[in-house]
Design a protein around this motif. Structure first.
Motif, PDB file in Angstrom:
ATOM      1  N   ALA A 143       0.912  -1.171  -0.016  1.00 23.18           N
ATOM      2  CA  ALA A 143       0.195  -0.050  -0.108  1.00 23.18           C
ATOM      3  C   ALA A 143       0.934   1.344  -0.193  1.00 23.18           C
ATOM      4  O   ALA A 143       0.206   2.414  -0.357  1.00 23.18           O
ATOM      5  CB  ALA A 143      -0.992  -0.066   1.195  1.00 23.18           C
ATOM      6  N   THR A 144       1.954   1.344   0.273  1.00 20.27           N
ATOM      7  CA  THR A 144       2.901   2.463   0.351  1.00 20.27           C
ATOM      8  C   THR A 144       3.856   2.390  -0.816  1.00 20.27           C
ATOM      9  O   THR A 144       4.879   3.289  -1.001  1.00 20.27           O
ATOM     10  CB  THR A 144       4.000   2.245   1.479  1.00 20.27           C
ATOM     11  N   LYS A 145       3.670   1.559  -1.803  1.00 21.57           N
ATOM     12  CA  LYS A 145       4.435   1.550  -2.784  1.00 21.57           C
ATOM     13  C   LYS A 145       3.757   2.124  -3.987  1.00 21.57           C
ATOM     14  O   LYS A 145       2.618   2.253  -4.333  1.00 21.57           O
ATOM     15  CB  LYS A 145       5.097  -0.011  -3.415  1.00 21.57           C
ATOM     16  N   SER A 146       4.539   2.288  -5.254  1.00 28.23           N
ATOM     17  CA  SER A 146       3.806   2.776  -6.462  1.00 28.23           C
ATOM     18  C   SER A 146       4.511   2.389  -7.532  1.00 28.23           C
ATOM     19  O   SER A 146       5.151   1.441  -7.756  1.00 28.23           O
ATOM     20  CB  SER A 146       3.734   4.288  -6.390  1.00 28.23           C
ATOM     21  N   THR A 147       5.053   3.407  -8.401  1.00 31.13           N
ATOM     22  CA  THR A 147       5.707   3.080  -9.858  1.00 31.13           C
ATOM     23  C   THR A 147       7.153   2.876  -9.656  1.00 31.13           C
ATOM     24  O   THR A 147       7.690   2.717 -10.628  1.00 31.13           O
ATOM     25  CB  THR A 147       5.211   3.935 -11.252  1.00 31.13           C
ATOM     26  N   GLU A 148       7.678   3.152  -8.443  1.00 32.89           N
ATOM     27  CA  GLU A 148       9.250   3.074  -8.377  1.00 32.89           C
ATOM     28  C   GLU A 148       9.809   1.688  -8.621  1.00 32.89           C
ATOM     29  O   GLU A 148      10.928   1.563  -8.922  1.00 32.89           O
ATOM     30  CB  GLU A 148       9.538   3.323  -6.827  1.00 32.89           C
ATOM     31  N   THR A 149       9.116   0.580  -8.383  1.00 35.98           N
ATOM     32  CA  THR A 149       9.688  -0.599  -8.794  1.00 35.98           C
ATOM     33  C   THR A 149       9.982  -0.690 -10.246  1.00 35.98           C
ATOM     34  O   THR A 149      10.803  -1.702 -10.706  1.00 35.98           O
ATOM     35  CB  THR A 149       8.543  -1.790  -8.241  1.00 35.98           C
ATOM     36  N   THR A 150       9.368   0.054 -11.028  1.00 41.20           N
ATOM     37  CA  THR A 150       9.722   0.168 -12.627  1.00 41.20           C
ATOM     38  C   THR A 150      10.728   0.933 -13.174  1.00 41.20           C
ATOM     39  O   THR A 150      11.345   0.764 -13.952  1.00 41.20           O
ATOM     40  CB  THR A 150       8.377   0.483 -13.386  1.00 41.20           C
ATOM     41  N   GLY A 151      11.343   1.822 -12.014  1.00 40.48           N
ATOM     42  CA  GLY A 151      12.380   2.554 -12.059  1.00 40.48           C
ATOM     43  C   GLY A 151      11.895   4.024 -12.527  1.00 40.48           C
ATOM     44  O   GLY A 151      12.798   4.858 -12.625  1.00 40.48           O
ATOM     45  N   HIS A 152      10.747   4.285 -12.364  1.00 35.61           N
ATOM     46  CA  HIS A 152      10.100   5.404 -12.758  1.00 35.61           C
ATOM     47  C   HIS A 152       9.540   6.245 -11.666  1.00 35.61           C
ATOM     48  O   HIS A 152       8.582   5.520 -11.053  1.00 35.61           O
ATOM     49  CB  HIS A 152       8.947   5.468 -14.015  1.00 35.61           C
TER      50      HIS A 152
END
Length: 529
Positions: A376-385
């Motif tokens: 719930a505290t994550k977003s698109t950062e896992t894609t590098g963006h």
């Protein structure tokens, strides 16, 4: 959590990596730096020498760990009454049989403002506020499985499943694969070359590490259907809505076979969206089967017998496999895009697992709550963006039709969003087309974020003003804030450094207190036996 809130490059006069900034006044004066760059330490030392330093520390304590706190300025009025309070003018508290106890102006406070945490849920934006959000999310999700926070403990006996709904494949990507025995195996091994129409060999014999940057990237960027993926992200909310309808209809058919009505049961759920490395959302959902009390529709009661866990899982499996639709047409895709769950070629649409309160080898309520709260505290950062909302002036910084995988996804969203009926894709281009909330729930699943936050505010105010509460226990305290937005962020990087250090010390102290209390409880329990 002790992550620093200091940016690598604040407003600087020297190169990247230096913690320096342009001269700024602090209580009417600035450090005497001459030609030397002004560093955070300069402002920190100046603040620490201020006679009101410890008053400032107490003042900023609620927002000390925040990366970019909100600054508010204005007036706060406090009154007490045994009657009803209402806001009359901007300069007074009008209450029946009341009196104004105090009027506080922020001009008399350190820095002349009130610091309020930004409340951002994303760890990449504000670790401190995201940690508060994560803990609230944990309580929200777990209370719907085990009770508490106003939810009856009986929900622990209701049938509940942990459901994962995945997106279909839009092209081959690098991934981590395991055998049936759990052993890591190569990504995409092939005995012979497997060349795509663009001349790229689609073999990969590597066993990727868990944090490897290449994970989630297409083996061939030109073969990958970036347009279909951003459309799926954009339509994922509608697909979930249709899926819940299909689950209820499937359960209603089962209920009729048992002589029950569709109004005798209710579906409750808590849902978290996770952005996969390839840049597409999939859903992790807790689905709980409840009954309906005609005399009290809002009550959470057990489902009618013999509806149970197996019926719920069967209905979900059927709905996930059969729910699909065709989007409206687009100039680049006149027939629209097909939207559905999972990989039709493999016949896998959903992963359904029962949730239990306890048991070895089972998925427990605490495990599920912690897992969902983390995402719930994550977003698109896992894609590098990572970026804010994009505009025509900033889109070229992130979009490129021939660039990296995230750049192509952003370009696809922006390009398709040029049509009026699809303008939402441009609005959510920074989210790769996904415009939904990352944590949602049905109305009666559990408690709300607002109730959790209000309870925390009341507890803090009660703790801070216990003496006053004892003196006026028969009266009602009315607080009216006439505050306006004054800005965002700390005044200087030195203030951020000191605030972050104070917040870290407070977290360590609280953690030590909890550990000591746990040790004392364990020792007391040991002595009792």
């Amino acid at each position: 959590m002790s992550s620093s809130t200091l940016p690598l490059t604040p407003t600087i006069t020297v190169g990247v990596g230096e913690n320096a900034e342009t001269p700024a006044t602090h209580h009417g004066r600035a450090p005497d730096s001459g030609r030397r760059p002004i560093y955070a330490d300069d402002y920190a030392r100046l603040r620490a020498r201020d006679p009101r330093y410890f008053e400032w520390l107490r003042h900023i304590a609620p927002a000390a760990g925040c990366t970019r706190p909100i600054r508010l300025a204005g007036t706060m009025l406090t009154g007490e009454t045994a009657g009803r309070a209402r806001l009359g003018t901007a300069s007074a508290v009008e209450v029946e049989t009341a009196r104004v106890l105090s009027v506080t102006n922020t001009e008399d406070m350190p820095d002349g403002v009130i610091y309020k945490p930004c409340g951002n849920r994303r760890t990449s934006v504000c670790p401190s506020c995201a940690e508060v959000y994560r803990r609230d999310a944990y309580q929200l999700i777990r209370s719907g499985l085990a009770g508490g926070k106003g939810v009856p403990a009986g929900v622990g006996t209701h049938p509940a499943v942990f459901l994962t709904l995945t997106a279909p494949s839009f092209g081959l990507v690098h991934t981590r694969r395991t055998s049936k025995t759990g052993q890591q195996i190569p990504c995409r091994p092939r005995r012979n070359p497997d060349v795509c129409p663009h001349g790229v060999d689609l073999r990969c014999t590597r066993i990727h590490a868990s944090g490897e940057h290449i994970l989630g990237t297409p083996l061939c960027l030109d073969c990958y259907d970036h347009h279909a993926q951003v459309v799926f992200n954009h339509q994922a909310g509608e697909l979930w809505r249709r899926t819940t309808i299909a689950i209820r209809r499937a359960l209603a058919r089962t209920a009729r076979q048992f002589g029950l009505r569709a109004g005798d049961f209710r579906l409750s759920y808590g849902k978290v969206a996770e952005m996969q490395r390839r840049g597409v959302v999939h859903y992790h959902v807790i689905v709980r089967l409840d009954g309906v009390n005609p005399d009290c529709p809002g009550a959470i009661v057990p489902p009618p017998a013999p509806l149970g866990l197996l019926d719920l899982a069967t209905a979900i499996e059927h709905a996930a496999a059969t729910t699909h639709f065709q989007t409206a047409g687009h100039p680049q895709q006149p027939d629209g895009w097909p939207i559905g769950w999972g990989d039709e070629g493999r016949g896998h649409y959903a992963d359904i697992r029962p949730v239990k309160l306890t048991g070895d080898g089972d998925i427990t309520d605490a495990m599920v709550a912690a897992y969902l709260a983390k995402y719930a505290t994550k977003s698109t950062e896992t894609t590098g963006h990572v970026s804010g909302r994009l505009t025509g002036d900033t889109i070229d910084l992130y979009a490129n039709p021939t660039g990296s995988h995230p750049e192509r996804l952003i370009d696809a969203a922006w390009t398709l969003g040029g049509v009026r009926e699809w303008s939402g894709l441009r609005r959510w281009a920074h989210m790769l087309g996904f415009g939904g909330h990352f944590l949602t729930k049905s109305r009666r699943y559990s408690v709300t974020f607002r109730i959790l936050r209000d309870a925390r505010v009341i507890w803090r105010r009660t703790l801070d003003s216990s003496d006053q509460a004892e003196q006026h226990d028969q009266e009602t305290t009315v607080v009216i804030n006439l505050l306006a937005y004054n800005g965002a962020g700390w005044r200087t990087t030195g203030d951020a450094l000191l605030a972050n250090s104070a917040a870290d010390a407070a977290r360590r102290h609280a953690r030590a207190a909890r550990d000591a209390a746990a040790d004392y409880t364990a020792a007391d329990h040991h002595r009792a036996f």
